[in-house]
Design a protein around this motif. Structure first.
Motif, mmCIF file in Angstrom:
data_model
loop_
_atom_site.group_PDB
_atom_site.id
_atom_site.type_symbol
_atom_site.label_atom_id
_atom_site.label_comp_id
_atom_site.label_asym_id
_atom_site.label_seq_id
_atom_site.Cartn_x
_atom_site.Cartn_y
_atom_site.Cartn_z
ATOM 1 N N SER A 16 -22.287 3.255 3.701
ATOM 2 C CA SER A 16 -22.833 2.347 2.702
ATOM 3 C C SER A 16 -21.750 1.834 1.752
ATOM 4 N N SER A 17 -20.687 2.624 1.587
ATOM 5 C CA SER A 17 -19.612 2.209 0.682
ATOM 6 C C SER A 17 -18.337 1.894 1.453
ATOM 7 N N HIS A 18 -18.502 1.556 2.718
ATOM 8 C CA HIS A 18 -17.346 1.323 3.585
ATOM 9 C C HIS A 18 -16.423 0.236 3.031
ATOM 10 N N ALA A 19 -16.990 -0.872 2.595
ATOM 11 C CA ALA A 19 -16.182 -1.988 2.093
ATOM 12 C C ALA A 19 -15.376 -1.572 0.860
ATOM 13 N N ALA A 20 -16.011 -0.827 -0.035
ATOM 14 C CA ALA A 20 -15.324 -0.375 -1.249
ATOM 15 C C ALA A 20 -14.210 0.604 -0.911
ATOM 16 N N GLU A 21 -14.468 1.482 0.056
ATOM 17 C CA GLU A 21 -13.460 2.447 0.477
ATOM 18 C C GLU A 21 -12.261 1.739 1.093
ATOM 19 N N MET A 22 -12.529 0.732 1.920
ATOM 20 C CA MET A 22 -11.458 -0.024 2.545
ATOM 21 C C MET A 22 -10.645 -0.786 1.502
ATOM 22 N N LYS A 23 -11.299 -1.318 0.506
ATOM 23 C CA LYS A 23 -10.599 -2.049 -0.549
ATOM 24 C C LYS A 23 -9.635 -1.120 -1.274
ATOM 25 N N LYS A 24 -10.106 0.086 -1.589
ATOM 26 C CA LYS A 24 -9.236 1.068 -2.254
ATOM 27 C C LYS A 24 -8.054 1.422 -1.369
ATOM 28 N N TYR A 25 -8.328 1.563 -0.083
ATOM 29 C CA TYR A 25 -7.257 1.958 0.835
ATOM 30 C C TYR A 25 -6.198 0.858 0.940
ATOM 31 N N VAL A 26 -6.639 -0.384 1.020
ATOM 32 C CA VAL A 26 -5.699 -1.511 1.098
ATOM 33 C C VAL A 26 -4.824 -1.564 -0.153
ATOM 34 N N GLU A 27 -5.410 -1.273 -1.311
ATOM 35 C CA GLU A 27 -4.643 -1.273 -2.566
ATOM 36 C C GLU A 27 -3.580 -0.184 -2.548
ATOM 37 N N VAL A 28 -3.939 0.992 -2.062
ATOM 38 C CA VAL A 28 -2.964 2.082 -1.981
ATOM 39 C C VAL A 28 -1.893 1.753 -0.937
ATOM 40 N N TYR A 29 -2.327 1.199 0.172
ATOM 41 C CA TYR A 29 -1.395 0.875 1.253
ATOM 42 C C TYR A 29 -0.353 -0.151 0.807
ATOM 43 N N SER A 30 -0.724 -1.025 -0.113
ATOM 44 C CA SER A 30 0.226 -2.035 -0.605
ATOM 45 C C SER A 30 1.428 -1.381 -1.288
ATOM 46 N N LEU A 31 1.220 -0.216 -1.894
ATOM 47 C CA LEU A 31 2.331 0.528 -2.498
ATOM 48 C C LEU A 31 3.289 1.007 -1.420
ATOM 49 N N PHE A 32 2.725 1.438 -0.301
ATOM 50 C CA PHE A 32 3.525 1.890 0.824
ATOM 51 C C PHE A 32 4.336 0.739 1.410
ATOM 52 N N VAL A 33 3.711 -0.411 1.547
ATOM 53 C CA VAL A 33 4.391 -1.586 2.096
ATOM 54 C C VAL A 33 5.570 -1.979 1.216
ATOM 55 N N ASP A 34 5.385 -1.935 -0.095
ATOM 56 C CA ASP A 34 6.421 -2.377 -1.039
ATOM 57 C C ASP A 34 7.565 -1.381 -1.188
ATOM 58 N N LYS A 35 7.218 -0.080 -1.316
ATOM 59 C CA LYS A 35 8.246 0.897 -1.681
ATOM 60 C C LYS A 35 8.371 2.091 -0.741
ATOM 61 N N GLY A 36 7.470 2.196 0.219
ATOM 62 C CA GLY A 36 7.550 3.326 1.131
ATOM 63 C C GLY A 36 6.961 4.586 0.539
ATOM 64 N N TYR A 37 7.431 5.722 1.014
ATOM 65 C CA TYR A 37 6.929 7.013 0.546
ATOM 66 C C TYR A 37 7.478 7.301 -0.844
ATOM 67 N N SER A 38 6.579 7.585 -1.768
ATOM 68 C CA SER A 38 6.986 7.825 -3.159
ATOM 69 C C SER A 38 5.944 8.682 -3.860
ATOM 70 N N LYS A 39 6.324 9.201 -5.002
ATOM 71 C CA LYS A 39 5.381 9.987 -5.799
ATOM 72 C C LYS A 39 4.223 9.111 -6.257
ATOM 73 N N GLU A 40 4.538 7.865 -6.576
ATOM 74 C CA GLU A 40 3.506 6.915 -7.000
ATOM 75 C C GLU A 40 2.461 6.725 -5.904
ATOM 76 N N LEU A 41 2.921 6.605 -4.669
ATOM 77 C CA LEU A 41 2.012 6.447 -3.534
ATOM 78 C C LEU A 41 1.126 7.671 -3.384
ATOM 79 N N CYS A 42 1.737 8.853 -3.433
ATOM 80 C CA CYS A 42 0.977 10.097 -3.285
ATOM 81 C C CYS A 42 -0.094 10.228 -4.360
ATOM 82 N N GLU A 43 0.275 9.929 -5.597
ATOM 83 C CA GLU A 43 -0.672 10.065 -6.704
ATOM 84 C C GLU A 43 -1.804 9.044 -6.599
ATOM 85 N N ALA A 44 -1.472 7.845 -6.134
ATOM 86 C CA ALA A 44 -2.500 6.815 -5.985
ATOM 87 C C ALA A 44 -3.488 7.199 -4.882
#
Length: 233
Positions: A16-44
């Motif tokens: 039921s919340s699939h779209a919202a979950e995917m949106k959150k994941y895409v936002e977190v993934y954007s950190l990975f795309v920009d900077k790779g593995y980082s503490k910021e990524l892990c915390e997000a």
């Protein structure tokens, strides 16, 4: 880190919340795309899918542990994996958990605990390994090699990494991970001659990579190789 497409394929628990979950994941993934593995990524990732979630999925606990592993924070990786100790896992998920545990405990240096964990789960590992993908098998052999390395059984550790892995495509990051692990083992063994050869192999492997997916990727792996040569993995 899994791409949004790969994460979608793995599934989310609440349809039921699939779209919202995917949106959150895409936002977190954007950190990975920009900077790779980082503490910021892990915390997000932890903030979005674990720490503020009533019942985080086993899948996400395994994933956050793997992200902390990438930034050398083994104690935090273990903190999340420990939440799965009493869970009834099966198949690929249990294999990922076992691989993560062996890797993390070994890097922390608790070799007796790593060997005990291997003994307890060896039946499952032997049975499931035949069904596992080549990538899953490689991760397992790396984890088992690290277990022997932690116990200073360096010769056996290196033998485990000669399990017959066959390169997959032009940019095979798993092959590179194997070479990096070999560098780490020679460094831990204080084998200078072996270390020099392992470094040449790892850098040679990296040099043939073309068209990296992310701008930070080549430098990241160069650092991984250098860190491994100093006994850091």
């Amino acid at each position: 880190m899994l791409s949004p497409t790969e994460r979608k394929r793995a599934g989310f628990p609440l349809l039921s919340s699939h779209a919202a979950e995917m949106k959150k994941y895409v936002e977190v993934y954007s950190l990975f795309v920009d900077k790779g593995y980082s503490k910021e990524l892990c915390e997000a990732y932890a903030d979005a899918f674990i720490d503020n979630v009533k019942k985080p999925t086993d899948f996400d606990l395994i994933q956050i542990a793997s992200l902390y592993d990438r930034i050398y924070d083994n104690k935090t990786a273990y903190f999340y994996l420990e939440k799965l100790i009493d869970k009834k896992l099966g198949g690929a998920e249990k294999l990922s958990y076992c691989t993560g545990m062996l890797t993390t405990i070994s890097k922390i240096g608790n070799w007796r605990d790593a060997e005990e964990f291997r003994t307890i789960n060896i039946g499952f590992l032997q049975k499931y390994c035949g069904k596992a993908t080549l990538k899953e098998q490689a991760k397992l052999y790396i984890a088992l090699a690290l277990t022997d390395c932690a116990a200073k059984n360096y010769t056996q550790a290196l033998k485990l990494l000669k399990f017959g892995y066959k390169p997959q495509g032009k940019n095979d990051f798993m092959l590179l991970e194997i070479f990096i692990t070999v560098v780490y083992i020679f460094a831990k063994a204080d084998d200078i001659e072996g270390l020099e050869g392992a470094l040449d192999n790892a850098m040679g492997c990296l040099s043939i990579f073309k068209d990296f997916d992310f701008s930070w990727q080549e430098e990241y792996y160069r650092k991984r190789i250098k860190d491994a040569s100093q006994g850091i993995l």
